[in-house]
Design a protein around this motif. Sequence first.
Motif, PDB file in Angstrom:
ATOM      1  N   GLY A   1     -24.280  24.513   3.409  1.00 55.79           N
ATOM      2  CA  GLY A   1     -23.764  23.750   4.545  1.00 55.79           C
ATOM      3  C   GLY A   1     -22.286  23.392   4.433  1.00 55.79           C
ATOM      4  N   GLY A   2     -21.533  24.200   3.710  1.00 54.78           N
ATOM      5  CA  GLY A   2     -20.092  23.929   3.582  1.00 54.78           C
ATOM      6  C   GLY A   2     -19.765  22.803   2.606  1.00 54.78           C
ATOM      7  N   ARG A   3     -20.759  22.395   1.800  1.00 57.39           N
ATOM      8  CA  ARG A   3     -20.517  21.318   0.832  1.00 57.39           C
ATOM      9  C   ARG A   3     -20.546  21.817  -0.606  1.00 57.39           C
ATOM     10  N   GLY A   4     -19.814  21.131  -1.444  1.00 51.68           N
ATOM     11  CA  GLY A   4     -19.813  21.534  -2.847  1.00 51.68           C
ATOM     12  C   GLY A   4     -19.246  20.436  -3.735  1.00 51.68           C
ATOM     13  N   VAL A   5     -19.157  20.710  -5.029  1.00 50.40           N
ATOM     14  CA  VAL A   5     -18.523  19.766  -5.956  1.00 50.40           C
ATOM     15  C   VAL A   5     -17.613  20.529  -6.907  1.00 50.40           C
ATOM     16  N   ILE A   6     -16.575  19.846  -7.330  1.00 48.02           N
ATOM     17  CA  ILE A   6     -15.698  20.401  -8.366  1.00 48.02           C
ATOM     18  C   ILE A   6     -16.097  19.755  -9.692  1.00 48.02           C
ATOM     19  N   ILE A   7     -16.426  20.610 -10.675  1.00 46.24           N
ATOM     20  CA  ILE A   7     -16.847  20.101 -11.985  1.00 46.24           C
ATOM     21  C   ILE A   7     -15.809  20.446 -13.049  1.00 46.24           C
ATOM     22  N   ASP A   8     -16.066  19.992 -14.283  1.00 47.29           N
ATOM     23  CA  ASP A   8     -15.306  20.419 -15.463  1.00 47.29           C
ATOM     24  C   ASP A   8     -13.860  19.904 -15.449  1.00 47.29           C
ATOM     25  N   TRP A   9     -13.715  18.604 -15.620  1.00 43.66           N
ATOM     26  CA  TRP A   9     -12.408  17.948 -15.481  1.00 43.66           C
ATOM     27  C   TRP A   9     -11.687  17.552 -16.765  1.00 43.66           C
ATOM     28  N   PRO A  10     -12.196  17.797 -17.971  1.00 42.99           N
ATOM     29  CA  PRO A  10     -11.572  17.142 -19.135  1.00 42.99           C
ATOM     30  C   PRO A  10     -10.116  17.517 -19.386  1.00 42.99           C
ATOM     31  N   GLN A  11      -9.692  18.665 -18.909  1.00 37.78           N
ATOM     32  CA  GLN A  11      -8.317  19.118 -19.189  1.00 37.78           C
ATOM     33  C   GLN A  11      -7.315  18.663 -18.131  1.00 37.78           C
ATOM     34  N   TYR A  12      -7.719  17.733 -17.252  1.00 37.43           N
ATOM     35  CA  TYR A  12      -6.801  17.301 -16.184  1.00 37.43           C
ATOM     36  C   TYR A  12      -5.460  16.843 -16.764  1.00 37.43           C
ATOM     37  N   VAL A  13      -4.431  16.911 -15.950  1.00 37.01           N
ATOM     38  CA  VAL A  13      -3.144  16.326 -16.365  1.00 37.01           C
ATOM     39  C   VAL A  13      -2.695  15.326 -15.308  1.00 37.01           C
ATOM     40  N   TYR A  14      -1.957  14.326 -15.742  1.00 36.64           N
ATOM     41  CA  TYR A  14      -1.378  13.379 -14.792  1.00 36.64           C
ATOM     42  C   TYR A  14      -0.248  14.058 -14.040  1.00 36.64           C
ATOM     43  N   ARG A  15      -0.090  13.663 -12.800  1.00 36.32           N
ATOM     44  CA  ARG A  15       0.906  14.379 -11.987  1.00 36.32           C
ATOM     45  C   ARG A  15       2.329  14.176 -12.471  1.00 36.32           C
ATOM     46  N   GLU A  16       2.569  13.145 -13.272  1.00 33.06           N
ATOM     47  CA  GLU A  16       3.922  12.930 -13.807  1.00 33.06           C
ATOM     48  C   GLU A  16       4.191  13.785 -15.034  1.00 33.06           C
ATOM     49  N   GLU A  17       3.150  14.354 -15.619  1.00 35.23           N
ATOM     50  CA  GLU A  17       3.357  15.099 -16.868  1.00 35.23           C
ATOM     51  C   GLU A  17       4.079  16.411 -16.630  1.00 35.23           C
ATOM     52  N   ASP A  18       4.727  16.874 -17.696  1.00 33.19           N
ATOM     53  CA  ASP A  18       5.389  18.178 -17.644  1.00 33.19           C
ATOM     54  C   ASP A  18       4.379  19.249 -17.279  1.00 33.19           C
ATOM     55  N   GLY A  19       4.774  20.109 -16.388  1.00 35.42           N
ATOM     56  CA  GLY A  19       3.908  21.242 -16.063  1.00 35.42           C
ATOM     57  C   GLY A  19       2.844  20.938 -15.023  1.00 35.42           C
ATOM     58  N   ALA A  20       2.743  19.683 -14.605  1.00 38.98           N
ATOM     59  CA  ALA A  20       1.671  19.325 -13.660  1.00 38.98           C
ATOM     60  C   ALA A  20       1.823  20.063 -12.329  1.00 38.98           C
ATOM     61  N   GLU A  21       3.045  20.151 -11.841  1.00 42.21           N
ATOM     62  CA  GLU A  21       3.258  20.812 -10.546  1.00 42.21           C
ATOM     63  C   GLU A  21       2.898  22.299 -10.606  1.00 42.21           C
ATOM     64  N   GLU A  22       3.226  22.927 -11.725  1.00 41.58           N
ATOM     65  CA  GLU A  22       2.885  24.346 -11.888  1.00 41.58           C
ATOM     66  C   GLU A  22       1.368  24.525 -11.914  1.00 41.58           C
ATOM     67  N   LEU A  23       0.699  23.599 -12.599  1.00 42.27           N
ATOM     68  CA  LEU A  23      -0.762  23.699 -12.647  1.00 42.27           C
ATOM     69  C   LEU A  23      -1.380  23.480 -11.271  1.00 42.27           C
ATOM     70  N   LEU A  24      -0.808  22.556 -10.527  1.00 44.06           N
ATOM     71  CA  LEU A  24      -1.317  22.300  -9.184  1.00 44.06           C
ATOM     72  C   LEU A  24      -1.154  23.555  -8.329  1.00 44.06           C
ATOM     73  N   LEU A  25       0.005  24.141  -8.422  1.00 39.53           N
ATOM     74  CA  LEU A  25       0.269  25.365  -7.670  1.00 39.53           C
ATOM     75  C   LEU A  25      -0.707  26.470  -8.084  1.00 39.53           C
ATOM     76  N   ARG A  26      -0.929  26.574  -9.370  1.00 33.51           N
ATOM     77  CA  ARG A  26      -1.845  27.588  -9.894  1.00 33.51           C
ATOM     78  C   ARG A  26      -3.266  27.361  -9.362  1.00 33.51           C
ATOM     79  N   ASP A  27      -3.730  26.126  -9.448  1.00 31.83           N
ATOM     80  CA  ASP A  27      -5.077  25.791  -8.947  1.00 31.83           C
ATOM     81  C   ASP A  27      -5.213  26.169  -7.471  1.00 31.83           C
ATOM     82  N   ILE A  28      -4.220  25.798  -6.694  1.00 29.84           N
ATOM     83  CA  ILE A  28      -4.324  26.009  -5.247  1.00 29.84           C
ATOM     84  C   ILE A  28      -4.171  27.475  -4.888  1.00 29.84           C
TER      85      ILE A  28
END
Length: 300
Positions: free
Chosen positions: A241-268
């Motif tokens: 029905g168009g619903r889901g969940v995102i799992i597996d978060w332990p490697q998250y980075v804070y958006r202020e950290e180095d490389g965060a923007e690149e990771l965001l771009l990569r994810d998207i």
Amino acid sequence: MASRLQRIIDSLDRVDVRILRVIETQLSRYYYVPLEVIERKAGIPGSRLGKSLLKLTSMKLVKRSLGSSSGYTLTYLGLDVLALWSLIRRGVLVRVGERIGVGKEGDVYLVEMPGGGLAVAKLHREGRTSFSKIKRVRSSVAFIDRKQWFRIAKLLGEREFKVLVRLHEKGAWVPEPIALDRHCVVQEYREGVELYRVRELPVDEAHTLLRGLLETLRIAYTSVGVVHGDLSEYNVLYEGGGRGVIIDWPQYVYREEDGAEELLLRDIRYLTSYFRRRFGIDIDIEDALGYVRGVKSAPP
Ligand SMILES: Nc1ncnc2c1ncn2[C@@H]1O[C@H](COP(=O)(O)OP(=O)(O)O)[C@@H](O)[C@H]1O
Ligand SMILES: [Mg+2]
């Protein structure tokens, strides 16, 4: 559902558990905890202690040092059993079921809660997380040797639990976290299939799903201040029905950290190109990025 882990837990008596806990505690001081130390701290007479250590060794919950002086260290299985045993004692779980999922190390278990509800217990491993995933976490730990493995596994568990709490309270599409014990995260069981196994979807459903996932990334970025950092079709469970969940978060980075923007771009980029290839959904990556970063208010 008497799994191998549950059978191990059932076969332990109080003395066995006390010994495991003494060894666990003493790991901060010894790699192999000397027999005399175990005997003294556990307060268990020699013959009873010997019998129990033999049992724990044959079950591979502890490992005996080679060489003349006798000492024991805890294995990962020993740590898993301690965490699950303690969750059962705390009344969080009643029993441990089968291993599920495609986890690289396969250490995600279905568990039963009081009242019969199902949950998932994810036992973190220092080594289960890919090197690039862990490197970012490792930078906060001064040096790594075998003694540190458990510490990192616990750190990963703690990270995942805490970020799930924050994401869930903000309404993100993530499993509800239930409890944390040592390196073990108990979370709501979501009955979905990994997205990589979904061969086709009606366009409107695929679009609804993609929007929902992007909204979750937006909540993560704008309200919680984090980037997932390992998004792929393996870390999305599709529930229909168009619903889901995102799992597996332990490697998250804070958006202020180095490389965060690149990771965001990569994810998207990863997510949008996957939806394009697999389901024929064509959305502009810049629009998606702007939406997730909170610059654009309308979803793409
Ligand atoms: N909350 C959950 N509900 C249902 N299944 C889950 C849940 N969390 C994990 N799984 C299953 O376990 C697998 C591995 O979990 P994941 O968190 O991605 O760990 P890793 O990829 O590090 O092994 C997933 O692919 C999924 O099949
Ligand atoms: Mg995963």
